[in-house]
Design an enzyme around this catalytic site. Structure first.
Site, mmCIF file in Angstrom:
data_model
loop_
_atom_site.group_PDB
_atom_site.id
_atom_site.type_symbol
_atom_site.label_atom_id
_atom_site.label_comp_id
_atom_site.label_asym_id
_atom_site.label_seq_id
_atom_site.Cartn_x
_atom_site.Cartn_y
_atom_site.Cartn_z
ATOM 1 C CB THR A 7 30.062 39.233 74.226
ATOM 2 O OG1 THR A 7 31.016 40.567 74.079
ATOM 3 C CG2 THR A 7 30.328 38.542 75.275
ATOM 4 N NE ARG A 8 34.533 36.109 67.990
ATOM 5 C CZ ARG A 8 33.522 36.120 66.897
ATOM 6 N NH1 ARG A 8 33.019 37.124 66.607
ATOM 7 N NH2 ARG A 8 33.328 34.941 66.583
ATOM 8 C CB ALA A 10 38.176 41.058 77.276
ATOM 9 C CG ASP A 69 23.018 46.626 71.350
ATOM 10 O OD1 ASP A 69 24.074 46.636 71.142
ATOM 11 O OD2 ASP A 69 22.150 47.358 70.607
ATOM 12 N N GLY A 151 34.319 52.626 77.673
ATOM 13 C CA GLY A 151 33.471 53.491 77.068
ATOM 14 C C GLY A 151 33.220 54.853 77.795
ATOM 15 C CG HIS A 178 23.969 49.685 81.819
ATOM 16 N ND1 HIS A 178 24.999 50.228 82.453
ATOM 17 C CD2 HIS A 178 24.442 49.296 80.569
ATOM 18 C CE1 HIS A 178 26.354 49.998 81.586
ATOM 19 N NE2 HIS A 178 25.918 49.658 80.628
#
Length: 200
Positions: A7-8, A10, A69, A151, A178
């Site tokens: 992952t990138r 942050a 994901d 999000g 989650h």
């Protein structure tokens, strides 16, 4: 023992570091390999995308690699936005636009049940991929609340709480999210691998 996180993001790195006890592992991430291209997330399941991301990083670096994901599944929308959560309102990723689109589509829906879901994949050189998953059940509210997180956090209230993910303190969210549940599963199932005790 060294492990690479695919992952990138942050925000995601902060959450993973805060939640997961990597024991004596040396941790790096895709940020440490700037020349590697981003993985095209073209699978139709969380599992498929997580495995693809982890396998590509593993193949490129020769390191054990972990990828996840994640997304939001809304019952009244037949599980949407699902794997399209990050770009639900189109490219590029825009959290506010995603939330606005979701609320528009739920405007006439009585069922507000939803869940955040994470699948984590572990890939090792020469080994079959392993996966675990975690989820957090809750409801979608009508108006965004809170400034923490990212999000869909401002419109998601987890079961057992009155606050949205964006209102809850980070340490509380990190215990019930989650991703926390998936990382707990990873810690439980892959402990021997992370400690270098499992060569199989």
């Amino acid at each position: 023992m060294k492990i690479a996180l695919a992952t990138r993001n942050a925000h995601k790195l902060e959450e993973i570091h805060a939640i997961f006890d990597f024991q004596d592992l040396e941790i790096c991430s895709a940020l440490d390999f700037p020349d590697l291209p981003d993985t095209l997330e073209d699978r139709d399941t969380f599992e498929g995308n997580a495995i693809k991301k982890a396998q590509e990083l593993c193949d490129a670096t020769g390191l054990m690699a972990i990828a996840d994901d994640s997304g939001l599944e809304v019952d009244a929308l037949d599980g949407a936005p699902g794997v399209y959560s990050a770009r639900y309102a189109g490219e590029p990723c825009d959290y506010t636009a995603n939330n606005e689109k979701l609320l528009r589509e739920l405007a006439d829906k009585k069922n507000r049940r939803a869940r955040f879901r994470t699948v984590i994949a572990l890939c090792r050189p020469g080994k079959e991929p392993l996966t675990v998953d975690g989820k957090c059940e809750g409801v979608i509210i009508d108006v965004p609340r809170g400034t923490n997180g990212f999000g869909y956090d401002p419109i998601f209230v987890p079961d057992g709480y009155d606050q949205t993910f964006a209102e809850l303190p980070a340490d509380v969210k990190n215990k019930i999210s989650h991703r926390a549940n998936a990382l707990a599963e990873a810690s439980r199932h892959w402990k021997e691998i992370f400690q270098g005790l499992d060569a199989g």
